[in-house]
Design an enzyme around this catalytic site. Structure first.
Site, mmCIF file in Angstrom:
data_model
loop_
_atom_site.group_PDB
_atom_site.id
_atom_site.type_symbol
_atom_site.label_atom_id
_atom_site.label_comp_id
_atom_site.label_asym_id
_atom_site.label_seq_id
_atom_site.Cartn_x
_atom_site.Cartn_y
_atom_site.Cartn_z
ATOM 1 N N HIS A 46 0.814 -1.217 0.000
ATOM 2 C CA HIS A 46 0.000 0.000 0.000
ATOM 3 C C HIS A 46 0.842 1.259 0.000
ATOM 4 O O HIS A 46 0.395 2.309 -0.479
ATOM 5 C CB HIS A 46 -1.057 -0.053 1.095
ATOM 6 C CG HIS A 46 -2.197 -0.876 0.627
ATOM 7 N ND1 HIS A 46 -3.155 -0.375 -0.220
ATOM 8 C CD2 HIS A 46 -2.460 -2.177 0.757
ATOM 9 C CE1 HIS A 46 -3.975 -1.344 -0.560
ATOM 10 N NE2 HIS A 46 -3.576 -2.456 0.026
ATOM 11 N N ARG A 55 -16.231 -1.240 -2.707
ATOM 12 C CA ARG A 55 -15.821 -2.460 -2.019
ATOM 13 C C ARG A 55 -16.092 -2.309 -0.525
ATOM 14 O O ARG A 55 -15.738 -1.284 0.066
ATOM 15 C CB ARG A 55 -14.327 -2.716 -2.247
ATOM 16 C CG ARG A 55 -13.855 -3.971 -1.529
ATOM 17 C CD ARG A 55 -12.430 -4.311 -1.879
ATOM 18 N NE ARG A 55 -11.475 -3.430 -1.224
ATOM 19 C CZ ARG A 55 -10.166 -3.501 -1.443
ATOM 20 N NH1 ARG A 55 -9.674 -4.367 -2.308
ATOM 21 N NH2 ARG A 55 -9.332 -2.695 -0.808
ATOM 22 N N CYS A 60 -8.706 -4.758 -11.049
ATOM 23 C CA CYS A 60 -8.559 -3.498 -10.307
ATOM 24 C C CYS A 60 -7.272 -3.482 -9.499
ATOM 25 O O CYS A 60 -7.043 -2.579 -8.709
ATOM 26 C CB CYS A 60 -9.765 -3.234 -9.415
ATOM 27 S SG CYS A 60 -9.984 -4.473 -8.128
ATOM 28 N N GLU A 97 -9.148 -12.615 -5.551
ATOM 29 C CA GLU A 97 -7.767 -12.345 -5.138
ATOM 30 C C GLU A 97 -7.200 -13.493 -4.311
ATOM 31 O O GLU A 97 -6.087 -13.411 -3.803
ATOM 32 C CB GLU A 97 -7.653 -11.001 -4.405
ATOM 33 C CG GLU A 97 -8.727 -10.733 -3.398
ATOM 34 C CD GLU A 97 -8.738 -9.293 -2.884
ATOM 35 O OE1 GLU A 97 -7.843 -8.503 -3.193
ATOM 36 O OE2 GLU A 97 -9.665 -8.976 -2.132
HETATM 37 C C1 PEP Z 1 -5.721 -6.224 -4.901
HETATM 38 O O1 PEP Z 1 -5.462 -7.013 -3.991
HETATM 39 O O2 PEP Z 1 -5.250 -6.326 -6.043
HETATM 40 C C2 PEP Z 1 -6.632 -5.092 -4.665
HETATM 41 C C3 PEP Z 1 -7.042 -4.340 -5.657
HETATM 42 O O3 PEP Z 1 -6.989 -4.811 -3.386
HETATM 43 P P1 PEP Z 1 -5.981 -4.145 -2.322
HETATM 44 O O4 PEP Z 1 -4.757 -3.679 -3.059
HETATM 45 O O5 PEP Z 1 -6.709 -3.029 -1.682
HETATM 46 O O6 PEP Z 1 -5.699 -5.267 -1.377
HETATM 47 MG MG MG Z 2 -6.596 -7.003 -2.185
#
Ligand code: PEP
Ligand code: MG
Length: 548
Positions: A188, A319, A479, A408
């Protein structure tokens, strides 16, 4: 004499920058309950002057900034100067014989519990009291306070890693670039740096052992130069091509929706300004990274409406909370787990706390009505079709017409046909899908190369979901960060993806790239890429065939 050395990390947010280096100190461990001070009165008397010193530093920092930042610092300074915290901590030292640091920790804990119980505005002050306690403990211990320091001018930050809340709060006007020892391309820290257009390099092994005066960062190549002398401040961030007409389509007219990933109203405005056709991923947990109590349904409704409003009349996928692992939400008070990424996170939290999910779904339905956006919902971290069915039923009960899930977890990709039977759409989260396919934590720098979205194993799974989508006649999109790479975006279209969702800075680049290729070229390249054995070979095959 000055010297320069170069370290190699993984470039995750493009652009080049140079400037004075500022280290982000790590969180302090919980202070120990002993050993008992030999002279409790003397130990207690250290607390008052330390608190005055903390308040003075905060006031000085407040004087260098304006607006909201100034207010926050002044409020924190006032809390540090509050005699109630100091006297309660002093009393703990003299009554119980604990060290001053422990006394401050416990006294702040009592205040925080009382503030949280009071609710409303007071509950929002819990973070502030924790911040004051951390600064006071750091002062008593003689170390730098944790978190991003107040910056007196443009700087390059370096850190072991940053909490999502810290990264989200960075001011791009002051933070020229970011370098972390840990983290991968889908952590992140990387995602937020890209959204803020701050050049960033992660997995830069050795940066914490260096003692740089200045840093020169290349967010494209991952090279980080460490200088012992100061460097001239400079920054260059490529904003990408703008020659995209705002409709996602291949040159032969095949429609692919180009959507925005958002987490707050600023992201939404940036996504709309970049020409996004809607939102493919609204990360609602980003609204609550600093919340210490569960936001009320009314508060959630207002927060979501602010994000949805720039997309009135357009499709938006919201989400539900994806809490846990790399994005802990403190109001959920999670139990410590040995492997948080494999524990109770995402939809698993909602299954444990159905009321939490239902209140959020009601707030989302309300925000859909208030904003006029065409809202769908999707669940994070779904492993089975049975979980997907459960979520879709709750969404429909809340009056939300379209409901889907994220793919995922490899199990969900492998059973995509069954998942499609109970959902309206799926969206592939390539960041987590890569993490789980390769058993490589997306936050750990040492395994960053495995989390490369060009890995053929990941692409083969995406291809399976694409086939299931075709068979079901229902859309699949991506995404995760993979969608933000123009060449990879074309491959994803060839694998059957109907939409691509990304941070605002990538939108025009991906839209422009797609407009130069034919659908059958994308399909041919996808087949070639699936037959390769390594991420490097996959990338090379696609880049040379597509020239995007
Ligand atoms: C992912 O895991 O690719 C996703 C889009 O969700 P996040 O990055 O918020 O875990
Ligand atoms: Mg994710």
């Amino acid at each position: 004499m000055s010297s320069t050395t170069t370290l190699q990390g993984v470039g995750v947010s493009p652009g080049q920058a140079a400037g004075p280096a500022v280290r982000v100190a790590e969180p302090l461990p919980e202070p120990a309950t002993g050993p008992a001070p030999t002279d409790p009165a003397a130990e207690a008397s250290r607390i008052g002057p330390a608190a005055k010193q903390v308040a003075r530093r905060l006031e000085e920092a407040a004087a260098t900034v304006t607006g909201e930042a100034r207010e926050v610092l002044e409020t924190t300074a006032a809390m540090a100067a509050d005699p109630a915290l100091v006297s309660q901590a002093e009393q703990l030292v003299t009554d119980r014989g604990v060290p001053a640091t422990r006394a401050v920790f416990e006294a702040a804990g009592t205040f925080a519990t009382a503030l949280a119980a009071a609710g409303g505005y007071l509950a929002e002050r819990v973070r502030d009291i924790e911040d004051v306690a951390n600064r006071l403990i750091a002062e008593l211990t003689g170390v730098a306070p944790p978190g991003v320091p107040e910056l007196s001018g443009p700087s390059v930050l370096y850190a072991r890693d940053l909490a999502p809340a810290d990264t989200a709060g960075l001011d791009p006007a002051k933070v020229l670039a970011l370098v972390t020892e840990e983290g991968g391309p889908t952590s992140h820290t990387a995602i937020l740096a890209r959204a803020l257009r701050i050049p960033a390099v992660v997995a830069c092994r050795g940066i914490l052992d260096a003692d740089p005066a200045g840093l020169v960062v290349d967010g494209d190549t991952g090279a980080v130069q460490i200088t012992t002398a100061t460097v001239t401040v400079r920054a260059a961030v490529d904003t990408g091509p703008t020659d995209w007409n705002g409709t996602g389509t291949t040159v032969d007219g095949y429609r692919v929706k180009i959507l925005a990933n958002v987490g707050n109203p600023d992201d939404a405005k940036a996504g709309a300004a970049a020409g996004a056709e809607g939102v493919g991923l609204f990360r609602t947990e980003f609204c609550y990274l600093s919340a210490t109590t569960e936001p009320s349904e009314a508060d959630q409704r207002a927060a979501y409406t602010a994000v949805l409003t720039p997309f009135a009349g357009k499709p938006v996928v919201v989400r539900t909370l994806d809490a846990g692992a790399d994005k802990p939400l403190s109001f959920l008070d999670p139990e410590p787990e040995p492997n948080p990424a494999l524990g109770v996170r995402g939809l698993r939290v909602a299954r444990d706390r159905v009321g939490l999910l239902d209140r959020q779904l009601a707030a989302i339905a309300g925000a859909a009505a208030d904003s006029g956006a065409d809202v769908s919902v999707m669940a994070p971290m779904v492993a089975t079709a049975e979980e997907a069915e459960w979520f879709v039923a709750r969404a429909r009960a809340a009056g939300i017409r379209r409901a889907g899930v994220m793919i995922e977890i490899p199990a969900a990709a492998l059973t995509a046909r069954e998942v499609f039977e109970v959902t309206d759409f799926v969206s592939i989260g390539t960041n987590d899908l890569a993490q789980y396919v390769f058993a490589a934590d997306r936050q750990v720098g040492a395994v960053a190369a495995l989390n490369d979205p060009w890995q053929p194993a990941l692409l083969r799974l995406i291809g399976m979901v694409g086939e299931a989508s075709l068979a079901a006649g229902k859309p699949a999109g991506v995404c995760g960060e993979a969608a933000a790479d123009p060449a990879l975006a074309c491959v994803l279209v060839g694998l059957g993806m109907a939409s691509l969702s990304m941070n605002a800075p990538a939108i025009s680049r991906v839209g422009a790239a797609l407009a130069t290729v034919r659908l059958d070229d994308c399909q041919t390249v996808a087949r070639t890429v699936l037959a390769t054995g390594t991420a490097a070979a996959a990338k090379e095959a696609a880049r040379s065939a597509l020239e995007v």
